[in-house]
Motif scaffolding. Structure first.
Motif, mmCIF file in Angstrom:
data_model
loop_
_atom_site.group_PDB
_atom_site.id
_atom_site.type_symbol
_atom_site.label_atom_id
_atom_site.label_comp_id
_atom_site.label_asym_id
_atom_site.label_seq_id
_atom_site.Cartn_x
_atom_site.Cartn_y
_atom_site.Cartn_z
ATOM 1 N N SER A 22 0.830 -1.206 0.000
ATOM 2 C CA SER A 22 0.000 0.000 0.000
ATOM 3 C C SER A 22 0.861 1.252 0.000
ATOM 4 O O SER A 22 0.591 2.203 -0.733
ATOM 5 N N TYR A 61 2.358 1.712 -3.407
ATOM 6 C CA TYR A 61 1.332 2.235 -4.314
ATOM 7 C C TYR A 61 1.122 3.729 -4.096
ATOM 8 O O TYR A 61 1.079 4.513 -5.049
ATOM 9 N N LEU A 62 0.996 4.131 -2.839
ATOM 10 C CA LEU A 62 0.760 5.546 -2.539
ATOM 11 C C LEU A 62 1.938 6.412 -2.955
ATOM 12 O O LEU A 62 1.763 7.536 -3.443
ATOM 13 N N LYS A 75 1.727 6.784 -6.639
ATOM 14 C CA LYS A 75 0.625 7.695 -6.952
ATOM 15 C C LYS A 75 1.042 9.145 -6.745
ATOM 16 O O LYS A 75 0.734 10.008 -7.574
ATOM 17 N N GLN A 76 1.762 9.432 -5.656
ATOM 18 C CA GLN A 76 2.237 10.798 -5.414
ATOM 19 C C GLN A 76 3.186 11.246 -6.525
ATOM 20 O O GLN A 76 3.142 12.396 -6.964
ATOM 21 N N SER A 105 1.880 -1.614 -8.566
ATOM 22 C CA SER A 105 1.063 -0.524 -9.074
ATOM 23 C C SER A 105 1.247 -0.416 -10.585
ATOM 24 O O SER A 105 2.335 -0.635 -11.097
ATOM 25 N N GLU A 158 -6.271 15.254 -4.777
ATOM 26 C CA GLU A 158 -5.866 13.853 -4.705
ATOM 27 C C GLU A 158 -4.514 13.715 -4.007
ATOM 28 O O GLU A 158 -4.276 12.748 -3.288
ATOM 29 N N ARG A 160 -5.239 13.905 -0.303
ATOM 30 C CA ARG A 160 -5.875 12.654 0.122
ATOM 31 C C ARG A 160 -4.846 11.530 0.229
ATOM 32 O O ARG A 160 -4.815 10.777 1.203
ATOM 33 N N THR A 161 -3.962 11.443 -0.752
ATOM 34 C CA THR A 161 -2.929 10.413 -0.762
ATOM 35 C C THR A 161 -1.946 10.623 0.392
ATOM 36 O O THR A 161 -1.498 9.654 1.011
ATOM 37 N N GLN A 216 -3.498 9.249 3.442
ATOM 38 C CA GLN A 216 -3.462 7.785 3.408
ATOM 39 C C GLN A 216 -2.068 7.274 3.751
ATOM 40 O O GLN A 216 -1.932 6.295 4.498
ATOM 41 N N MET A 217 -1.040 7.932 3.223
ATOM 42 C CA MET A 217 0.336 7.544 3.541
ATOM 43 C C MET A 217 0.598 7.683 5.036
ATOM 44 O O MET A 217 1.247 6.828 5.642
#
Length: 128
Positions: free
Chosen positions: A15, A18-19, A22-23, A75, A99, A102-103, A106-107
């Motif tokens: 996870s 992935y994050l 995504k960043q 990812s 986003e 938000r990410t 989550q991180m």
């Protein structure tokens, strides 16, 4: 239970990876917001992992099957084909910044979970 090699620890590591990916994609999108013809990058992980884990849970040895799914999950970065402007650039900076925030949250939660597990392990090693 061995925290360092458990499926939950591996899931948290995947996870976080992935994050992080995504960043990086969001940063590329924002940096290229004014580049004509730039296609927005989208990182996917959750949907494909969820379906693969559901299939693995129905097998005879679900824990082992889930471990194999987690180890083989990465990812995927793809380009979004929707253009929102006349110059064929599909980046909406406001949406990207939302986003990114938000990410980041989550991180933070994933890192907190990892830290909590490591703190428990450290306490067990010290005998406290």
């Amino acid at each position: 239970m061995d925290f360092l090699s458990s499926n939950s620890q591996l899931m948290m590591e995947k996870s976080l990876s992935y994050l992080w990916t995504k960043q990086a994609a969001i940063a590329d999108n924002v940096a290229n917001a004014e580049t004509p013809g730039y296609k927005e990058k989208v990182v996917t992980f959750e949907e494909s992992l969820r379906s693969r884990l559901l299939r693995a849970s129905r097998k005879d040895t679900p824990v082992k099957a889930m471990r194999q799914v987690l180890e083989g999950s990465d990812s995927l970065v793809s380009e979004q084909t929707v253009q929102t402007r006349m110059d064929d650039n599909g980046v909406n900076v406001t949406a990207q910044m939302s986003e990114a925030i938000r990410t980041a949250y989550q991180m933070r939660y994933v890192m907190s979970s990892i830290n909590s597990g490591l703190t428990t392990l450290r306490s067990a090693i010290r005998g406290q």
